[in-house]
Design an enzyme around this catalytic site. Structure first.
Site, mmCIF file in Angstrom:
data_model
loop_
_atom_site.group_PDB
_atom_site.id
_atom_site.type_symbol
_atom_site.label_atom_id
_atom_site.label_comp_id
_atom_site.label_asym_id
_atom_site.label_seq_id
_atom_site.Cartn_x
_atom_site.Cartn_y
_atom_site.Cartn_z
ATOM 1 N N LYS A 260 30.196 36.958 46.860
ATOM 2 C CA LYS A 260 29.425 37.953 47.616
ATOM 3 C C LYS A 260 28.683 37.278 48.769
ATOM 4 O O LYS A 260 28.377 36.088 48.685
ATOM 5 C CB LYS A 260 28.370 38.593 46.702
ATOM 6 C CG LYS A 260 28.902 39.559 45.665
ATOM 7 C CD LYS A 260 27.762 40.150 44.851
ATOM 8 C CE LYS A 260 28.265 41.131 43.806
ATOM 9 N NZ LYS A 260 28.910 42.337 44.374
ATOM 10 N N ARG A 334 34.541 45.922 35.402
ATOM 11 C CA ARG A 334 35.587 46.684 34.716
ATOM 12 C C ARG A 334 36.394 45.813 33.779
ATOM 13 O O ARG A 334 36.938 46.298 32.787
ATOM 14 C CB ARG A 334 36.469 47.393 35.754
ATOM 15 C CG ARG A 334 37.156 46.469 36.695
ATOM 16 C CD ARG A 334 37.668 47.167 37.939
ATOM 17 N NE ARG A 334 36.607 47.467 38.900
ATOM 18 C CZ ARG A 334 36.815 48.071 40.070
ATOM 19 N NH1 ARG A 334 38.028 48.457 40.421
ATOM 20 N NH2 ARG A 334 35.806 48.289 40.883
HETATM 21 N N1 BES Z 1 27.964 44.603 40.475
HETATM 22 C C1 BES Z 1 28.789 45.072 41.528
HETATM 23 C C2 BES Z 1 28.467 46.506 41.946
HETATM 24 C C3 BES Z 1 27.105 46.743 42.544
HETATM 25 C C4 BES Z 1 26.928 46.733 43.904
HETATM 26 C C5 BES Z 1 26.015 47.042 41.721
HETATM 27 C C6 BES Z 1 25.687 46.977 44.452
HETATM 28 C C7 BES Z 1 24.773 47.280 42.266
HETATM 29 C C8 BES Z 1 24.606 47.245 43.635
HETATM 30 C C9 BES Z 1 30.263 45.017 41.124
HETATM 31 O O1 BES Z 1 30.606 44.027 40.231
HETATM 32 C C10 BES Z 1 31.070 44.807 42.377
HETATM 33 O O2 BES Z 1 30.836 43.837 43.017
HETATM 34 N N2 BES Z 1 31.967 45.733 42.678
HETATM 35 C C11 BES Z 1 32.777 45.644 43.839
HETATM 36 C C12 BES Z 1 34.158 46.171 43.490
HETATM 37 C C13 BES Z 1 35.184 45.959 44.568
HETATM 38 C C14 BES Z 1 35.476 44.477 44.718
HETATM 39 C C15 BES Z 1 36.431 46.708 44.195
HETATM 40 C C16 BES Z 1 32.148 46.489 44.941
HETATM 41 O O3 BES Z 1 31.624 47.558 44.650
HETATM 42 O O4 BES Z 1 32.168 46.052 46.083
HETATM 43 ZN ZN ZN Z 2 31.049 42.159 41.122
#
Ligand code: BES
Ligand code: ZN
Ligand code: ZN
Length: 481
Positions: A260, A334
């Site tokens: 990230k 997931r």
């Molecule tokens: N933990 C994050 C989702 C999240 C984002 C929670 C902002 C709280 C605040 C999750 O694991 C994630 O990073 N999801 C990705 C999925 C994508 C790579 C398909 C996302 O939402 O960008």
């Molecule tokens: Zn994530």
């Protein structure tokens, strides 16, 4: 939790007395059961400052004299005395630092209103001082009410159970990720369960590997702190049905190799709030002695990059045999949820509910305060109705068939993320989970936004972890009895 005391209405004896102001045309202070002198003082004060009675208006007035009180805090509720308005009003008052930490609340109305008032006041009184050298001590909240003592016990107990659960969820979400790694989390769960009729079973990394939990093992393998799967069971003797709960417990989400960006990454310490909420729903069910069996599966892991971390392109095998091509290691939630869902199906429950801070797309779709609910229509509807009753924001979302296509892989049974399109990201994630919940009645709640408040405090919601979702789950379970 000795945090509430019923006080003598003649001498409330707290620093600040909080009362509600109702009506925007002729604002009226709801001064139930107070001495004539205090009631007059507080009404005069509201008149003098021309309180508008609007929901969200909080005015603090010096009140020298009566009954040891130093200030009146007057909160508007708008034109109607509703549970929601009362919960919000007392919550915002007690959350406000100027109202202070020695407070009595004046509660009009019946047991339902009292229950909402106590919930709001308690939720608003939360202060996270774990890392502060100067601790905050909140005095027991005084309550002025006309409800007779014998009718007080039930709403008081329920409010205290809900507040304790919400406080624990908030603490877990606010704790620094160097202090809350999977095994540390397990130890908290064990200590909380000790005094309750619940059992805790823990799978460590070796057991997880043996049970072919490729999702949890894969996500956890980049971290020095190994993953865990925790099963928490409440099985009352007289229960005729059983609800399975599944929660995402990523104690920190760096994204892994699909790292990230730095900005805001610290908030990813809250990526375990789905599991914290599910855990506390089971504990609350036990404390409230609900007549429904509840079993929670909490998937705990830390998502780190490193020499041992899972790579984009890796293909892992989940505990039901499904193979998954990992196209993005940041879609880790997931993956851990899949294994936990598979374990939940083995319980043969009447329904499976899962909760997770799963997608940024949830926030894009519904904003930071409203959770998205997906799944079977009747389960989804029951949850959204429970949320409404509990005063929490949840909204039904569809799982359109065409989005399932995006999860097809050239190399395995599925991909974990559609990397060619971000559209409908919350729903694609929902489809991924559906596969592992099999044909069980099921709903999925994405709390990415509402679980953690990065903005200013509002209502009874502080900065940081909010505790959102707990009251909805407990209300749902109460209806399930
Ligand atoms: N933990 C994050 C989702 C999240 C984002 C929670 C902002 C709280 C605040 C999750 O694991 C994630 O990073 N999801 C990705 C999925 C994508 C790579 C398909 C996302 O939402 O960008
Ligand atoms: Zn994530
Ligand atoms: Zn995550």
């Amino acid at each position: 939790m000795e945090n509430i005391e019923i006080v003598d209405s003649e001498k409330p004896g707290h620093h600040t007395l909080v009362a509600l102001v109702k009506g925007t045309e002729n604002p009226e202070v709801l001064t139930v059961n107070l001495s004539a002198q205090i009631a007059r003082g507080i009404r005069d004060a509201a008149l003098a400052i021309e309180h508008d009675g609007k929901a969200g208006t909080l005015r603090i007035v010096p009140a020298p004299g009566p009954g040891g009180i130093k200030h009146f805090a007057l909160v508007g509720i708008g034109d109607e005395l509703t549970e929601g308005a009362v919960r919000e009003a007392f919550g915002m008052a007690l959350l406000n630092p100027q109202v202070g930490t020695d407070v009595a609340i004046v509660v009009p109305g019946d047991e339902k209103i009292l229950q909402a008032a106590l919930e709001g006041a308690l939720l608003g009184s939360y202060r996270f001082d774990h890392y502060l050298s100067q601790k905050v001590s909140f005095n027991p909240i005084g309550v002025v009410t006309q409800i007779p003592a014998e009718s007080l016990e039930q709403p008081l107990h329920r409010a205290q159970v809900l507040a304790q659960a919400a406080f624990r969820i908030r603490d877990l979400g606010n704790l620094a990720p160097n202090d809350l790694y999977p095994q540390a989390y397990v130890e908290k769960i064990q200590s909380w369960a000790k005094d309750l009729p619940v059992t805790v079973e823990v799978w460590d990394e070796r057991r997880l590997a043996k049970e072919n939990c490729g999702g949890i093992v894969g996500v956890g393998q980049g971290s020095k702190c190994p993953p865990r799967l925790v099963k928490v069971t409440y099985a009352p003797k007289d229960a005729v049905s059983k609800v399975a709960l599944v929660g995402k417990g990523i104690t920190f989400d760096t994204g892994g190799i699909s790292l990230k960006p730095a900005k805001g990454m610290d908030a990813m310490k809250s990526d375990m709030l789905g599991s914290a909420t599910m855990l506390n729903a089971v504990l609350a069910a036990a404390r409230l002695e609900l007549k429904v069996g509840v079993v929670a599966f909490l998937a705990l892991a830390e998502n780190m990059p490193g020499g041992h971390a899972m790579r984009p392109g890796d293909i892992i095998t989940m505990s039901d045999g499904t193979t998954v091509e990992v196209t993005n290691t940041d879609a880790e939630g997931r993956l851990v949820m899949a294994d936990a869902l598979v374990q939940a199906t083995k319980e043969d429950p009447q329904v499976i509910l899962d909760m997770a801070t799963l997608t940024g797309a949830q926030i894009v779709a519904l904003g930071t305060r409203t959770a998205g609910v997906m799944g079977d229509e009747d389960v989804r509807t029951a949850l959204v109705e429970a949320a409404q009753e509990a005063g929490e924001l949840m909204w039904p979302m569809p799982l359109p068939d065409h989005l399932k296509e995006g999860l097809k892989s050239h190399f395995a049974d599925m991909v974990n993320a559609n990397v060619t399109s971000r559209e409908g990201g919350m729903l694609s994630a929902g489809w991924f989970l559906r596969h592992f919940a099999k044909d069980f009645p099921w709903a999925h709640i994405d709390i990415a936004g509402p679980s953690y408040n990065e903005g200013s405090p509002w209502g009874y919601t502080p900065r940081g972890a909010t505790g959102m979702g707990l009251r909805t789950l407990v209300t749902y379970l109460e209806h399930f009895e």
